[in-house]
Write an enzyme that holds these catalytic residues in place. Structure first.
Site, mmCIF file in Angstrom:
data_model
loop_
_atom_site.group_PDB
_atom_site.id
_atom_site.type_symbol
_atom_site.label_atom_id
_atom_site.label_comp_id
_atom_site.label_asym_id
_atom_site.label_seq_id
_atom_site.Cartn_x
_atom_site.Cartn_y
_atom_site.Cartn_z
ATOM 1 C CG ASP A 130 -3.657 -9.147 20.953
ATOM 2 O OD1 ASP A 130 -2.794 -9.132 20.051
ATOM 3 O OD2 ASP A 130 -4.618 -9.921 20.952
ATOM 4 C CG PHE A 142 -13.742 -16.586 19.298
ATOM 5 C CD1 PHE A 142 -14.335 -16.337 18.061
ATOM 6 C CD2 PHE A 142 -13.942 -15.651 20.311
ATOM 7 C CE1 PHE A 142 -15.102 -15.195 17.835
ATOM 8 C CE2 PHE A 142 -14.702 -14.500 20.099
ATOM 9 C CZ PHE A 142 -15.283 -14.275 18.847
ATOM 10 C CD GLU A 189 -17.486 -17.806 17.846
ATOM 11 O OE1 GLU A 189 -17.075 -18.411 18.852
ATOM 12 O OE2 GLU A 189 -18.231 -16.813 17.916
ATOM 13 C CG HIS A 192 -11.572 -11.887 19.401
ATOM 14 N ND1 HIS A 192 -11.635 -12.196 20.745
ATOM 15 C CD2 HIS A 192 -11.046 -10.640 19.334
ATOM 16 C CE1 HIS A 192 -11.186 -11.181 21.455
ATOM 17 N NE2 HIS A 192 -10.811 -10.223 20.619
ATOM 18 C CG HIS A 241 -11.339 -4.966 19.476
ATOM 19 N ND1 HIS A 241 -12.219 -5.916 19.011
ATOM 20 C CD2 HIS A 241 -10.393 -5.647 20.127
ATOM 21 C CE1 HIS A 241 -11.811 -7.125 19.375
ATOM 22 N NE2 HIS A 241 -10.701 -6.981 20.062
ATOM 23 N N PRO A 260 -18.983 -9.061 19.255
ATOM 24 C CG PRO A 260 -17.022 -10.089 19.998
ATOM 25 C CD PRO A 260 -17.545 -8.808 19.389
ATOM 26 N N GLY A 261 -20.702 -11.569 21.294
ATOM 27 C CA GLY A 261 -21.233 -11.808 22.632
ATOM 28 C C GLY A 261 -20.319 -12.761 23.371
ATOM 29 C CG HIS A 303 -13.894 -5.118 22.831
ATOM 30 N ND1 HIS A 303 -14.368 -4.985 24.109
ATOM 31 C CD2 HIS A 303 -12.880 -6.025 22.886
ATOM 32 C CE1 HIS A 303 -13.662 -5.782 24.912
ATOM 33 N NE2 HIS A 303 -12.763 -6.418 24.199
ATOM 34 C CB ALA A 338 -20.661 -9.431 26.402
#
Length: 465
Positions: free
Chosen positions: A146, A226, A228, A254, A336, A368-369, A392, A394
């Site tokens: 990706d 996602f 959000e 993302h 990333h 992000p988490g 990038h 968690a």
């Protein structure tokens, strides 16, 4: 018209040397001129043979010209006995397989330095969270499938209480204006200047992919991608994005380069595997020399895929801004899954960041988490040991298959309810419990980034699978 029938003897008869230029010419012509007459094809091949310098760098005939001009001989490559220098952050919490993948990459004859971020886990080729600096060579699987996968955050001067008080409105915006997976696309795609890039005209593979890329603009992939709504908290006055401290509504996305990037990765990985054969344990780390036709072409295609990924995010955020009837105060974004030309120890190298965030001094990024854990707006500290990189996200604690086997729908619903998160789509493989503790990951990279703010998800849209 009948399919082109072309043999190696035909090329020898018109003067082609008996080397790999014949097989390359055969492959190019049978792929791109399969409906042309043999006479027409041989005329074209004679022109290339007569003046190969004229066709150097050409999208169709450049590879044939390169072979005629005496390109490097293809030969099996051996790994070095020792590793290039490296640093691992959060080493005790990273699985052995991921570290092993980095160690193999560090033995490539092109490798000069490496690092592994605290969210590291196993992937193909380089581990996720892996950073590798190479000399004059790019590894398609070191970039990832990706290409240009990235984060993008827009901040709005909207009271965060509206996310609960007017939840139906925000749910409706995500349901209506975001598209996910292989089949969802917008009925009326927007245009973008990215499609004016000459690579879409000059490189045959990209020319074939342009229509699909146009249709998929402004959509997101499956898996962990996602869009959000959430609550952004900006911490200090002195921030690079010029937003006063306080709480805001944020839109965080993302996703990457969709089918365009996936097809680029597939084709150039195939070519790399043919050009730099490696031992079995390193076969996914095949590279393209940047002074070859295919290396240059991949570099152009990779950068185009990165621009396209950025255009997708901008389209998503533009649609949401229009639905909100508001303009964002600021936008923060970063790739990333990419490779950059950067100066490392006084030498220009190719820095691959596969699932790692650029963190040069004062450069902004998003880490992000999970769907219930905070993400972080960060500013890079320019740490040379990490090759100016950070995590990038968690990172996965459980593989997708293990998550599906061990997490139940009722457990997922309870976690979402406990955190006040509304989820639209997503499978059990994306449950928060499948991810590492983002706070622990951030604690392991305090020397890599400074936290400028946080993003707490509240309404999450993902692919329904």
């Amino acid at each position: 018209m009948a399919k082109l029938r072309l043999r190696g003897k035909d090329l020898i008869d018109i003067g082609y040397p008996q080397n790999k230029s014949i097989s390359i010419a055969m492959e190019v012509m049978l792929k791109h001129y399969k409906r042309e007459s043999k006479e027409r094809v041989l005329v074209l091949l004679k022109e290339v043979l007569a003046n190969p310098e004229k066709y150097n760098g050409d999208g169709l005939f450049g590879k044939i010209a390169e072979a005629l001009l005496g390109a490097k001989k293809t030969e099996a490559r051996k790994l070095n006995a020792t590793r290039a220098p490296f640093t691992i952050f959060g080493e005790n919490d990273i699985e052995a397989e991921a570290k092993g993948q980095l160690f193999t990459a560090l033995k490539l004859p092109i490798s000069k330095a490496g690092a592994l971020m605290p969210d590291g886990h196993a992937g193909y080729g380089l581990p996720i969270g892996g950073v590798l600096a190479t000399e004059n060579a790019v590894i398609p699987y070191g970039v990832g499938v990706d290409i240009g996968c990235r984060m993008c955050l827009s901040l709005y001067d909207i009271n965060p209480s509206y996310l609960e008080g007017h939840k139906d409105k925000y749910v409706g915006i995500l349901e209506t204006h975001t598209k996910f997976g292989s089949y969802e696309v917008h009925k009326s795609p927007n245009d973008s200047e990215v499609f004016e890039n000459p690579a879409f005209r000059d490189i045959p593979l990209l020319k074939k992919l342009k229509d699909k890329a146009y249709k998929q603009l402004g959509s997101s992939g499956g898996g962990n991608h996602f869009v959000e709504f959430g609550i952004v908290e900006v911490h200090g006055q002195d921030n690079e994005f010029k937003v006063p401290p306080g709480k805001y509504v944020g839109v965080l996305s993302h996703s990457g380069s969709r089918g365009l990037g996936a097809n680029i990765a597939k084709e150039y990985t195939r070519l790399a595997t043919k050009q730099t054969p490696l031992p079995r344990e390193a076969q996914h780390l095949a590279w393209l020399d940047l002074d070859t036709h295919d290396g240059q072409e991949y570099w152009i295609a990779m950068n185009l895929a990165g621009d396209y990924a950025s255009a997708c995010h901008h389209d998503i955020h533009k649609r949401i801004a229009k639905a909100l009837g508001a303009r964002p105060l600021a936008m923060v974004e970063n790739h990333h899954n990419f490779a950059w030309k950067e100066m490392i120890n006084g030498q220009e190298l190719i820095v691959h960041r596969k699932g790692a965030t650029p963190a040069q001094k004062n450069v902004l990024g998003i880490i992000p988490g999970s769907m219930t854990a905070p993400g972080f707006i960060v500013k890079g500290l320019g740490n040379e040991l990490s090759l100016n990189s950070a995590s990038h996200g968690a990172g996965r604690l459980l593989s997708r298959s293990k998550a599906k086997q061990s997490i139940t729908q009722s457990e997922l619903k309870k976690v979402l309810k406990d955190h006040g998160v509304t989820l639209l789509g997503a499978g059990l493989d994306e449950a928060p419990m499948a991810y590492k503790d983002i706070n622990k990951v951030m604690a392991q990279q305090t020397e890599l980034v400074e936290v400028m703010g946080t993003f707490l998800p509240k309404i999450v849209r993902m692919d329904r699978g």
